[in-house]
Scaffold this active site. Structure first.
Site, PDB file in Angstrom:
ATOM      1  N   ASP A  31      40.717 -36.179 101.639  1.00 18.85           N
ATOM      2  CA  ASP A  31      41.381 -37.367 101.066  1.00 18.85           C
ATOM      3  C   ASP A  31      42.911 -37.325 101.046  1.00 18.85           C
ATOM      4  O   ASP A  31      43.492 -36.307 100.667  1.00 18.85           O
ATOM      5  CB  ASP A  31      40.973 -37.534  99.595  1.00 18.85           C
ATOM      6  CG  ASP A  31      39.520 -37.313  99.331  1.00 18.85           C
ATOM      7  OD1 ASP A  31      38.743 -37.248 100.281  1.00 18.85           O
ATOM      8  OD2 ASP A  31      39.158 -37.195  98.157  1.00 18.85           O
ATOM      9  N   GLN A  47      44.112 -33.497 100.406  1.00 22.40           N
ATOM     10  CA  GLN A  47      43.190 -32.401 100.111  1.00 22.40           C
ATOM     11  C   GLN A  47      43.218 -31.442 101.290  1.00 22.40           C
ATOM     12  O   GLN A  47      42.979 -31.858 102.438  1.00 22.40           O
ATOM     13  CB  GLN A  47      41.777 -32.954  99.900  1.00 22.40           C
ATOM     14  CG  GLN A  47      41.618 -33.723  98.619  1.00 22.40           C
ATOM     15  CD  GLN A  47      41.582 -32.786  97.417  1.00 22.40           C
ATOM     16  OE1 GLN A  47      40.549 -32.226  97.103  1.00 22.40           O
ATOM     17  NE2 GLN A  47      42.695 -32.612  96.744  1.00 22.40           N
ATOM     18  N   TRP A  55      35.701 -27.337 104.557  1.00 16.61           N
ATOM     19  CA  TRP A  55      36.140 -27.547 103.182  1.00 16.61           C
ATOM     20  C   TRP A  55      36.070 -26.235 102.404  1.00 16.61           C
ATOM     21  O   TRP A  55      35.139 -25.454 102.581  1.00 16.61           O
ATOM     22  CB  TRP A  55      35.229 -28.612 102.535  1.00 16.61           C
ATOM     23  CG  TRP A  55      35.684 -29.074 101.195  1.00 16.61           C
ATOM     24  CD1 TRP A  55      36.540 -30.090 100.944  1.00 16.61           C
ATOM     25  CD2 TRP A  55      35.290 -28.546  99.919  1.00 16.61           C
ATOM     26  NE1 TRP A  55      36.719 -30.225  99.583  1.00 16.61           N
ATOM     27  CE2 TRP A  55      35.964 -29.287  98.936  1.00 16.61           C
ATOM     28  CE3 TRP A  55      34.447 -27.504  99.512  1.00 16.61           C
ATOM     29  CZ2 TRP A  55      35.815 -29.044  97.572  1.00 16.61           C
ATOM     30  CZ3 TRP A  55      34.308 -27.253  98.160  1.00 16.61           C
ATOM     31  CH2 TRP A  55      34.984 -28.027  97.193  1.00 16.61           C
ATOM     32  N   PHE A  90      41.575 -30.897  93.028  1.00 16.61           N
ATOM     33  CA  PHE A  90      40.904 -32.015  93.702  1.00 16.61           C
ATOM     34  C   PHE A  90      41.800 -33.258  93.716  1.00 16.61           C
ATOM     35  O   PHE A  90      42.925 -33.234  93.239  1.00 16.61           O
ATOM     36  CB  PHE A  90      39.579 -32.321  92.987  1.00 16.61           C
ATOM     37  CG  PHE A  90      38.426 -31.422  93.388  1.00 16.61           C
ATOM     38  CD1 PHE A  90      38.631 -30.236  94.071  1.00 16.61           C
ATOM     39  CD2 PHE A  90      37.119 -31.777  93.068  1.00 16.61           C
ATOM     40  CE1 PHE A  90      37.565 -29.420  94.437  1.00 16.61           C
ATOM     41  CE2 PHE A  90      36.045 -30.974  93.426  1.00 16.61           C
ATOM     42  CZ  PHE A  90      36.265 -29.798  94.106  1.00 16.61           C
ATOM     43  N   ARG A 154      36.072 -37.059  87.999  1.00 18.39           N
ATOM     44  CA  ARG A 154      37.186 -36.710  88.888  1.00 18.39           C
ATOM     45  C   ARG A 154      37.970 -37.893  89.473  1.00 18.39           C
ATOM     46  O   ARG A 154      37.594 -39.037  89.329  1.00 18.39           O
ATOM     47  CB  ARG A 154      36.686 -35.848  90.042  1.00 18.39           C
ATOM     48  CG  ARG A 154      35.616 -36.467  90.914  1.00 18.39           C
ATOM     49  CD  ARG A 154      35.197 -35.463  92.004  1.00 18.39           C
ATOM     50  NE  ARG A 154      34.130 -35.976  92.829  1.00 18.39           N
ATOM     51  CZ  ARG A 154      32.841 -35.800  92.588  1.00 18.39           C
ATOM     52  NH1 ARG A 154      32.454 -35.135  91.518  1.00 18.39           N
ATOM     53  NH2 ARG A 154      31.934 -36.297  93.410  1.00 18.39           N
ATOM     54  N   ASP A 155      39.033 -37.506  90.170  1.00 21.42           N
ATOM     55  CA  ASP A 155      39.875 -38.388  90.999  1.00 21.42           C
ATOM     56  C   ASP A 155      40.673 -39.402  90.172  1.00 21.42           C
ATOM     57  O   ASP A 155      40.533 -40.629  90.346  1.00 21.42           O
ATOM     58  CB  ASP A 155      39.022 -39.107  92.068  1.00 21.42           C
ATOM     59  CG  ASP A 155      38.194 -38.134  92.894  1.00 21.42           C
ATOM     60  OD1 ASP A 155      38.563 -36.946  92.941  1.00 21.42           O
ATOM     61  OD2 ASP A 155      37.178 -38.555  93.483  1.00 21.42           O
ATOM     62  N   TRP A 288      32.365 -37.343 105.472  1.00 25.77           N
ATOM     63  CA  TRP A 288      31.630 -36.148 105.068  1.00 25.77           C
ATOM     64  C   TRP A 288      30.370 -35.995 105.928  1.00 25.77           C
ATOM     65  O   TRP A 288      29.880 -36.968 106.499  1.00 25.77           O
ATOM     66  CB  TRP A 288      31.207 -36.264 103.590  1.00 25.77           C
ATOM     67  CG  TRP A 288      32.360 -36.166 102.646  1.00 25.77           C
ATOM     68  CD1 TRP A 288      32.870 -37.174 101.877  1.00 25.77           C
ATOM     69  CD2 TRP A 288      33.161 -35.015 102.390  1.00 25.77           C
ATOM     70  NE1 TRP A 288      33.940 -36.718 101.162  1.00 25.77           N
ATOM     71  CE2 TRP A 288      34.134 -35.390 101.445  1.00 25.77           C
ATOM     72  CE3 TRP A 288      33.151 -33.697 102.857  1.00 25.77           C
ATOM     73  CZ2 TRP A 288      35.089 -34.503 100.962  1.00 25.77           C
ATOM     74  CZ3 TRP A 288      34.106 -32.804 102.377  1.00 25.77           C
ATOM     75  CH2 TRP A 288      35.056 -33.212 101.435  1.00 25.77           C
TER      76      TRP A 288
HETATM   77  C1  FRU Z   1      36.166 -37.326  98.021  1.00 31.06           C
HETATM   78  C2  FRU Z   1      36.127 -36.038  97.207  1.00 31.06           C
HETATM   79  C3  FRU Z   1      36.699 -36.261  95.832  1.00 31.06           C
HETATM   80  C4  FRU Z   1      37.157 -34.895  95.427  1.00 31.06           C
HETATM   81  C5  FRU Z   1      37.633 -34.322  96.737  1.00 31.06           C
HETATM   82  C6  FRU Z   1      37.416 -32.850  96.872  1.00 31.06           C
HETATM   83  O1  FRU Z   1      36.220 -37.176  99.387  1.00 31.06           O
HETATM   84  O2  FRU Z   1      34.808 -35.559  97.154  1.00 31.06           O
HETATM   85  O3  FRU Z   1      35.819 -36.855  94.935  1.00 31.06           O
HETATM   86  O4  FRU Z   1      38.171 -34.930  94.474  1.00 31.06           O
HETATM   87  O5  FRU Z   1      36.943 -35.009  97.765  1.00 31.06           O
HETATM   88  O6  FRU Z   1      38.029 -32.367  98.023  1.00 31.06           O
END
Ligand code: FRU
Length: 463
Positions: A31, A47, A55, A90, A154-155, A288
């Site tokens: 992201d 990210q 990842w 994150f 999150r986020d 993903w």
């Molecule tokens: C979305 C996500 C977010 C998280 C991040 C982790 O693509 O899954 O929800 O913060 O990627 O890398």
């Protein structure tokens, strides 16, 4: 390695990277994070796992630009290991306040996995926009209402309204459905819960990466694993938007209409730049649960071209922002051949009746975009290296995606091409996909029936 070998290795690596789409140079990215205009430059964080093409423990990579096309790498802005973010920093967003740049992001702690995972919202601050001081957790698990799981929280999307700070955070109910929660703060440090913003569940198992644009009354949000819909987003994880009205006192958002932001194979986690009036979005140009063929060159993942967004009569209109220079312009009568791997193509047609464009043609390979029964049909089944994903629907399995054709007397198409991507814009809609053809597959063939057609190709201005 002597100096010359070093230079050669560097230039060979440059030839395998996207020419103007943001990547991590090496390693994995997902992201975009913390998009902000600060002290005269556009900052994009992302990210980032610098140590592998898959990842892993998440860092925040960092690039800056003056023109949104030429990006310069800065040191990693956030690395895991602090209070609340032992195992990862994150996604999150940025805000300029009190003369400083603040990043709000999710701290991730694994604690053996499953229900023991903790996701909390953290704050970091910078005077120069380059080095950041972490302040630790500002919205902890104890501020999550009882019916939500502290392992999926999150986020944070932070923004300002009427002199107060607000933050939208994605959360998961104990029934494993996504919700969006709104928090409020006077100072970015002390936060109170305001409300369950949408008041309904995600279609899939969790919302991710919300973004709110007050000027449009728009929430953009990702939905993890929604059931596939032929007339909607077919991505295994899709990006939706809701237009409506936010009530800041109750934290409730009344949805009036909804849609998806991109019709292509590779699009996720978009966010809008803070700190400027124009609304410019960047998303992750990937998905993903897929292999990423560029991993053999040491990098995986890139971001979309920046897109200027407006909302006109309830319709979201997106156009690409690229620093470009015209190199070739011609009128077309039925057929045209050309060559390009990197650049921007514009096709302006009156009275369009039929259209087929083949890009990155070479040997057995090509990528095509065809007008068929009121839809643009993008086909990457013969593009090049195979991209295997978790898709289960027939269209996706056959390498095809569709986007509605806007119709009307005049059709303006813009195609943004880079080594591994095609972003196709028409009528305000866009479809973005990665492709991995051989580098020498560089031919273009256009077949068009229209009253009038002008084809223009631009180079990207590299500084
Ligand atoms: C979305 C996500 C977010 C998280 C991040 C982790 O693509 O899954 O929800 O913060 O990627 O890398």
């Amino acid at each position: 390695m002597n100096d010359q070998d070093c230079k050669k290795a560097y230039s060979e690596q440059q030839d395998t990277l996207p020419a103007f789409h943001i990547t991590g140079e090496k390693g994995w990215i997902n992201d975009p994070n913390g998009l902000v205009f600060f002290k005269g430059e556009y900052h994009v964080f992302f990210q980032y796992h610098p140590f592998s093409t898959v990842w892993g423990p998440m860092h925040w990579g960092h690039v800056v630009s003056a023109d949104l096309t030429n990006w310069r790498y800065l040191p990693i802005a956030l690395a895991p290991g602090g209070n609340g973010d032992k195992d990862g920093c994150f996604s999150g967003t940025a805000i300029c306040a009190f003369g400083k740049l603040y990043l709000m992001y999710t701290g991730f702690e694994e604690n053996g996995g499953g229900d023991n995972i903790r996701q909390v919202q953290c704050l970091a601050e910078s005077d120069d926009g380059i080095t950041f001081k972490k302040h630790g957790v500002v919205i902890g698990s104890d501020q999550l209402p009882e019916e939500y799981l502290p392992c999926d929280f999150r986020d944070p999307h932070v923004f300002c309204h009427d002199g107060k700070f607000y933050c939208l955070v994605a959360a998961k109910t104990k029934e494993h459905k996504g919700r969006l929660l709104l928090y409020r703060s006077p100072d970015l440090f002390k936060w109170e819960f305001v409300g369950d913003t949408l008041g309904f569940d995600s279609e899939g198992i969790m919302f991710e990466c919300p973004d709110f644009v007050e000027q449009f009354g728009m929430i953009a949000v990702c939905d993890q694993l929604p059931p596939p819909k032929e007339d909607g987003c077919l991505n295994v994880h899709s990006t939706r938007y809701f237009l409506g009205k936010m009530d800041f006192a109750s934290g409730k958002f009344e949805v009036k209409s909804e849609g998806i932001l991109d019709y292509g194979f590779d699009y996720y986690a978009p966010q809008c730049f803070a700190g400027i009036d124009e609304k410019i979005f960047i998303g992750w140009l990937n998905m993903w649960d897929r292999n990423v063929p560029s991993a053999k060159y040491g990098f995986a993942g890139m971001l979309t071209v920046p897109r200027k967004m407006t909302v006109e009569n309830g319709k979201v209109i997106q156009t690409p922002v690229v620093n470009k220079r015209e190199v070739f312009k011609t009128s077309v009568d039925k057929n045209l051949t050309d060559k390009a791997v990197i650049g921007v193509i514009e096709i302006d047609a009156d009275g369009l009746e039929s259209f087929e464009l083949k890009l990155r043609v070479g040997g057995e390979n090509f990528t095509s975009i065809k007008l068929e029964n009121g839809f643009w049909k993008f086909d990457r089944s013969k593009s090049g290296e195979e991209i295997r994903g978790a898709e289960k629907d027939g269209l996706s399995l056959s390498g095809v995606r569709k986007m509605p054709f806007s119709g009307g007397k005049n059709t303006k198409i813009t195609i943004v091409l880079d080594r591994y991507s095609v972003e196709f814009f028409e009528g305000g809609n866009v479809m973005s996909s990665t492709i991995y053809p051989p580098e020498n597959a560089d031919k273009i063939a256009l077949f068009i029936e229209a009253e009038k057609c002008v084809y223009t190709r631009y180079d990207v201005v590299k500084q």
